[in-house]
Design a protein around this motif. Structure first.
Motif, mmCIF file in Angstrom:
data_model
loop_
_atom_site.group_PDB
_atom_site.id
_atom_site.type_symbol
_atom_site.label_atom_id
_atom_site.label_comp_id
_atom_site.label_asym_id
_atom_site.label_seq_id
_atom_site.Cartn_x
_atom_site.Cartn_y
_atom_site.Cartn_z
ATOM 1 N N GLN A 1 0.824 -1.206 0.000
ATOM 2 C CA GLN A 1 0.000 0.000 0.000
ATOM 3 C C GLN A 1 0.862 1.262 0.000
ATOM 4 O OE1 GLN A 1 -3.572 0.366 2.187
ATOM 5 N NE2 GLN A 1 -3.822 -1.824 2.512
ATOM 6 N N SER A 2 1.981 1.224 0.728
ATOM 7 C CA SER A 2 2.859 2.393 0.745
ATOM 8 C C SER A 2 3.450 2.649 -0.634
ATOM 9 C CB SER A 2 3.984 2.193 1.770
ATOM 10 O OG SER A 2 3.461 2.079 3.074
ATOM 11 N N GLY A 3 3.909 1.575 -1.282
ATOM 12 C CA GLY A 3 4.465 1.717 -2.625
ATOM 13 C C GLY A 3 3.432 2.196 -3.621
ATOM 14 N N GLN A 4 2.212 1.658 -3.516
ATOM 15 C CA GLN A 4 1.147 2.071 -4.429
ATOM 16 C C GLN A 4 0.769 3.527 -4.199
ATOM 17 O OE1 GLN A 4 -2.152 -0.669 -4.563
ATOM 18 N NE2 GLN A 4 -3.542 0.834 -5.441
ATOM 19 N N ALA A 5 0.694 3.935 -2.929
ATOM 20 C CA ALA A 5 0.354 5.331 -2.624
ATOM 21 C C ALA A 5 1.438 6.274 -3.120
ATOM 22 C CB ALA A 5 0.151 5.504 -1.122
ATOM 23 N N THR A 6 2.708 5.858 -2.972
ATOM 24 C CA THR A 6 3.815 6.691 -3.463
ATOM 25 C C THR A 6 3.732 6.836 -4.974
ATOM 26 O OG1 THR A 6 5.231 5.986 -1.632
ATOM 27 C CG2 THR A 6 6.313 6.936 -3.564
#
Length: 868
Positions: A259-264
């Protein structure tokens, strides 16, 4: 002819050769880009502290449950998550996990799933068996004890069948037995660790619970294996589909990273077009020429290619900390390009009869010293990190220095030669062009002259005001928070207004941050990073050893960072707890425990070696987790305490050290408080110290170098120190603002501040060098400042607005760390610009007054004032 003029003549006379050679060099260096490991990794910081070494000792010599595993948590929350319906639904979800090949392949061997639902179903089966098939939970059905006993756990199908065949009241009866605080044992799974801390001991309803799922995670430098990541993500999808009676979600490292990578990625997809548009608009206004804009952007791209190529050849992979380097290089590149082009335009305006070659020669000679000085000082300052004991910081410093040097090569040689060739080509087809330098005339020029005006009228007042504000910032620096909250790196949910963004750029909704906060506040986290470890070494068989540990536990009860379970107890695991748990199921150990407790207070105080022997004989696995022996001698004890998720690591370190001191005081024991949170805190402190030392080295190198440069070129050594002062001012203002905004000064923001120094030095050097150059021919310091700020000031303004706005759009990102990066960097650039064009002119006037002041100079200033 000085070295700057000779250099400019070489570049302009052999422009084609310069372009060909440097383009070939770009191809050669850029070939290394393909070797860069582009898989973004979190920068790892090893610790050589005593606490780090003791943690390694504990992990090596004590058996640890869950080795080579990672934990995913299936969190269920609702009005009553202990109802029969909810428990059965979660058991069925577990069966879905087992039936899914991706999930099942990732599960750790043995009992890989543990939840309240399993404890209740198992207790019900065993109670029914003990009663000969009678009513569960009746007389003789000690559900809690049997659930944690040595007998084999019933199959998952049997557990589901058992609960499905029971009435809600029967399930509640067994549940009451399992959660009875008076009958609960310290078995392998404490049911209270599976419930939210808001749960009331003994109640048969709760608003939150968790099921632990243990997955394979062998040690690897590349993080979790792909099968584990895929399994965890599959669990998250199955949970979202399979749980309907209550709210449920899966929380684990793979889910967080995904989720962090996708949000970034979504953040950059949204802000990149906005940033590019802003940069193009500002550069378009500054240059007012498409060709110059394209040349500048081409130069930026080439610098990034050089940086990437260097990383590939040097074997440096992309880490979180290195993301800051391209931003630094983009800012410097835009600045260098603007100065080169604007000085070329000024040379044309000063003498319209000059050919493009002559104009470029004059312009480049006038700016190359400033660019070279900025390159040397910032590169040396960043490269000072090469001596850091931390690999990630070394790589950051070396990559930054290499990129800064490449910016000079591209914009100090390639871009001037390429622009000259372009201007010649356009001239041949009848497109001879002349453009005004930005800021030299018009309203922008008048605004930029404000610094010269106030410097002429009240330089002392300006400097004193700057000193006062800087002193406030310096004082704030002594009180600024230095902690890192890992939750604050998780993406936030997108604001409502983003729902109207066109579909290709519209970010999704993310609940991972809210979920992490909920877990930290409500549950015992099942990760080593949420535990403190006490390593006790020395004569651990001395009679008072376990009494000292008991005193330490009492001290823990008064600390704020250990987690408190629903029954008000701490979750502590150590020799005392292990001895008592083994004694509960083993008569020999129980007898030895009684014999070793001389005063009857429940804490053994004699014959500890015999007691340890009995525990090892009865349960070697459990004993090895808390008591270490080698060659028949007992050498160390280990106690672990669960900490509140998200607890401040600085507070954890101080509280746990106080407990260790309580245990150790007045004995021959050596007690070390360690654990991942403490080691991380010490690493954080070491990183911060390294970066602050780097700041001081950078400022020292800058001062010495500029002193030498100004002495060699202009016989004005003291000007080197004067030019550095605004950089210090800007840094103090930045830290003060961070304090007011509640932004902590940690490794993340310290790296951003290093960028502020890099850009701030660049701005100050340009103003200082241009002033001295203009002062040689001007009648007064006021006249020299006027020309400096209307010339160099225009390029600085365009550069500052471009880079600050480019970074400022990061405030639109969903990831707080990116938002902080954008805000702090934009502030740093703004403060560096203000310090260079408002404060530095006053410093230069005072410097000129006390080193070169004369009646003639004063008359010149009066003449300028009259002209105004």
């Amino acid at each position: 002819m000085d070295i700057a003029e000779r250099y400019a003549r070489f570049v302009t006379d052999r422009s084609l050769l310069v372009v060909v050679v440097l383009l070939l060099a770009t191809v050669a260096v850029g070939a290394g880009v393909g070797s860069v490991d582009t898989g973004l990794t979190i920068a790892s910081f090893a610790s050589d502290s005593t606490e780090g070494q003791k943690l390694d000792y504990a992990e090596t010599n004590f058996t640890t449950a869950g080795e080579n595993t990672t934990v995913a948590q299936v969190v269920v929350r609702g009005e009553n998550v202990l109802s029969k319906e909810s428990l059965v639904e979660t058991l069925r979800l577990q069966r879905t996990f087992r039936e899914n090949a991706t999930v099942n392949e990732s599960l750790a061997p043995g009992q890989s799933i543990a939840g309240i639902e399993n404890l209740v179903a198992t207790a019900a089966i065993r109670a029914e068996s003990a009663n000969g098939g009678g009513e569960v939970g009746g007389p003789g059905g000690d559900g809690a004890r049997q659930a944690s006993g040595p007998r084999a756990t019933p199959s998952l199908d049997a557990q589901i069948e058992q609960l499905e065949g029971m009435s809600p009241s029967e399930v509640e009866t067994v549940l009451a037995d399992v959660l009875d605080p008076d009958r609960r044992t310290a078995g392998p799974v404490d049911p209270y660790t599976l419930l939210a801390t808001s749960y009331e001991a003994g109640a048969t309803s709760a608003d939150g619970r968790v099921t632990f799922v243990f997955q394979r995670a062998p040690e690897s430098a590349d993080g979790l294996p792909d099968s584990t990541v895929e399994g965890q993500l599959a669990m998250a999808a199955l949970t979202e589909e399979g749980v309907t009676a209550t709210e449920a979600f899966v929380f684990g490292p793979a889910v967080v990273d995904e989720q962090s990578g996708q949000a970034t990625g979504e953040s950059f997809a949204l802000i990149s077009p906005v940033a590019l548009l802003l940069i193009l608009v500002v550069l378009g206004v500054a240059y007012r020429d498409v060709v110059d804009v394209l040349l500048g952007l081409t130069g930026v791209a080439l610098v990034l290619v050089w940086m990437g190529g260097f990383m590939g050849w040097a074997g440096i992979g992309v880490t979180q900390i290195l993301i800051a380097v391209p931003f630094l290089l983009i800012g410097l590149s835009i600045d260098y390009a603007l100065h080169v082009v604007m000085r070329y335009r000024e040379a044309q305006a000063d003498d319209p009869d000059r050919t493009p070659r002559e104009a470029m020669r004059v312009g480049l000679a006038g700016v190359v010293v400033a660019i070279g000085a900025a390159t040397f000082t910032t590169a040396v300052g960043f490269s000072s990190n090469a001596v850091s004991p931390l690999q990630s910081i070394r790589e950051f410093g070396i990559t930054s220095a290499a990129g800064i040097v490449s910016a000079f090569v591209v914009f100090g040689a390639l871009l001037p030669a390429l622009k000259l060739l372009t201007e010649r080509a356009l001239g041949r087809v009848g497109l001879a062009r002349q453009r005004r330098a930005f800021g030299r005339e018009g309203r922008i020029g008048e605004v930029l002259r404000v610094g010269a005006t106030v410097a002429r009228r009240a330089p002392v007042a300006v400097v004193l005001l700057a000193l006062l504000v800087s002193a406030g910032g310096g004082y704030a620096a002594t009180n600024i928070d230095t902690s890192i909250d890992q939750v604050d790196f998780l993406p936030r949910d997108s604001p409502e207004w983003m729902d109207s963004v066109p579909e290709p750029f519209r970010p999704g909704d993310y609940a991972v941050r809210e979920q992490a906060i909920y877990l930290n506040e409500q549950f015992v986290r099942s990760q080593e990073r949420s535990e403190a470890v006490f390593l006790v070494e020395g004569p651990v068989t001395d009679p008072d050893t376990l009494e000292r540990l008991a005193a330490g536990r009492e001290r823990l009860a008064n600390a704020s960072t250990p987690v408190t379970l629903a029954d008000g107890e701490l979750r502590v695991t150590g020799p005392l707890e292990t001895i008592r748990a083994v004694a509960a199921d083993n008569g020999s150990v129980a007898a030895q425990l009684n014999a070793s407790d001389g005063d009857g207070d429940g804490v053994p105080d004699r014959d500890l070696a015999a007691l340890y022997d009995a525990v090892y004989a009865a349960a070697p696995g459990e004993a090895g987790a808390a008591i270490y022996r080698e060659g028949g001698e007992y050498r160390a004890l280990r106690t672990t305490v669960a900490l509140r998720g998200g607890a401040d690591t600085g507070v954890v370190t101080e509280e746990m050290r106080a407990v260790a001191e309580t245990v150790e005081r007045g004995s021959d024991l050596t007690v070390t408080a360690t654990g991942s949170p403490i080691v991380q805190e010490l690493v954080q402190r070491g990183l911060l110290r390294t970066l602050v030392e780097g700041f001081l080295i950078t400022l020292g190198v800058i001062t010495l170098f500029l002193t030498g440069i100004f002495r060699r070129r202009y016989g004005a050594a003291s000007l080197g120190a004067v030019v550095v002062v605004p950089v210090v001012f800007a840094l103090a203002w930045l830290v003060g603002t961070m304090y007011l905004l509640g932004i902590s000064f940690n490794t993340e923001t310290a790296i951003i501040a290093s960028i502020a120094i890099g850009l701030g030095v660049d701005y100050a050097i340009h103003v200082g060098e241009r002033f001295v150059h203009e002062r040689e021919s001007a009648d007064s310091s006021a006249a020299a400042l006027d020309r400096t700020l209307r010339g160099t000031g225009g390029a600085l303004l365009a550069s500052a607005v471009t880079t600050a706005s480019g970074f400022g759009v990061l405030l639109l990102a969903l990831v707080p760390s990116l938002q902080r990066f954008g805000l702090v960097t934009s502030l740093a650039i703004a403060y560096s610009f203000v310090a260079s064009v408002l404060v530095l002119p006053s410093l230069l006037v005072l410097w000129d007054r006390y080193t070169e002041g004369s009646a003639g100079a004063e008359e010149g200033e009066e003449a300028v004032a009259a002209a105004d």
